[in-house]
Design an enzyme around this catalytic site. Structure first.
Site, mmCIF file in Angstrom:
data_model
loop_
_atom_site.group_PDB
_atom_site.id
_atom_site.type_symbol
_atom_site.label_atom_id
_atom_site.label_comp_id
_atom_site.label_asym_id
_atom_site.label_seq_id
_atom_site.Cartn_x
_atom_site.Cartn_y
_atom_site.Cartn_z
ATOM 1 N N GLY A 1 57.956 32.195 44.358
ATOM 2 C CA GLY A 1 59.036 32.263 45.339
ATOM 3 C C GLY A 1 59.998 33.399 45.060
ATOM 4 N N CYS A 2 60.321 33.580 43.800
ATOM 5 C CA CYS A 2 61.248 34.657 43.432
ATOM 6 C C CYS A 2 60.583 36.021 43.624
ATOM 7 C CB CYS A 2 61.750 34.459 42.006
ATOM 8 S SG CYS A 2 62.795 32.989 41.855
ATOM 9 N N ALA A 3 59.295 36.097 43.377
ATOM 10 C CA ALA A 3 58.560 37.349 43.613
ATOM 11 C C ALA A 3 58.626 37.710 45.099
ATOM 12 C CB ALA A 3 57.117 37.213 43.148
ATOM 13 N N MET B 1 62.190 38.988 45.946
ATOM 14 C CA MET B 1 62.484 40.344 45.480
ATOM 15 C C MET B 1 61.645 41.394 46.215
ATOM 16 S SD MET B 1 65.001 39.950 43.444
ATOM 17 C CE MET B 1 65.484 38.549 44.471
#
Length: 152
Positions: free
Chosen positions: A45-47, A50
């Site tokens: 999710g963070c990938a 970003m």
């Protein structure tokens, strides 16, 4: 700290990017600043979060906006992660030590998990809070909502 309110002047911080450069908000007065808090590097999710910023880097720049991806991960971890993701323009900041200090300062820290919330904080050219939104951990910000907030 209590929840940020639109119109208030943001409290400055000092964090380091993946090249160990010091970043302070007052260095960027005259630009819009998007603080994109995310819980942890190396997660799907963070990938996606970003990479969304990286994919929209030119549009954000054309809107006089600098975006920062901020998490509690260390500088070496954020540097390796940026390389792994192919993120070259969006600046990643480390809120590693004191652990989560900036996330705490802005009310964006989960004390029970030791990570920051997923949130967008937009700061205007005069360093005043223009937009704040906290998202469910697995939900990505709507980039168009951020573009709209910049234009207001």
């Amino acid at each position: 700290m209590s929840e940020l309110k639109t119109g208030e002047t943001i409290v400055d911080f000092t964090l380091y990017d993946t090249k160990r450069n010091e970043v302070r908000l007052h260095y960027l007065k005259g630009k819009n600043i998007l603080l994109a808090f995310h819980p942890l590097a190396w997660t799907k999710g963070c990938a996606r979060h970003m990479k969304m910023l990286e994919d929209n880097y030119e549009k954000l720049s054309s809107m006089n906006t600098v975006a920062f991806g901020i998490s509690i991960d260390s500088v070496p971890s954020k540097k390796a992660w940026a390389k792994e993701l192919g993120v070259e323009k969006t600046v990643f900041l480390s809120d590693f030590w004191p652990h989560g200090e900036v996330a705490r300062m802005y009310g964006m820290f989960y004390e029970d998990m030791g990570v920051s919330k997923r949130a967008s904080i937009l700061i205007d050219e005069d360093l005043k809070v223009k937009f704040v939104k906290v998202y469910e951990d697995h939900k990505l910000p709507d980039i168009n909502e951020i573009f709209d907030a910049i234009e207001v």
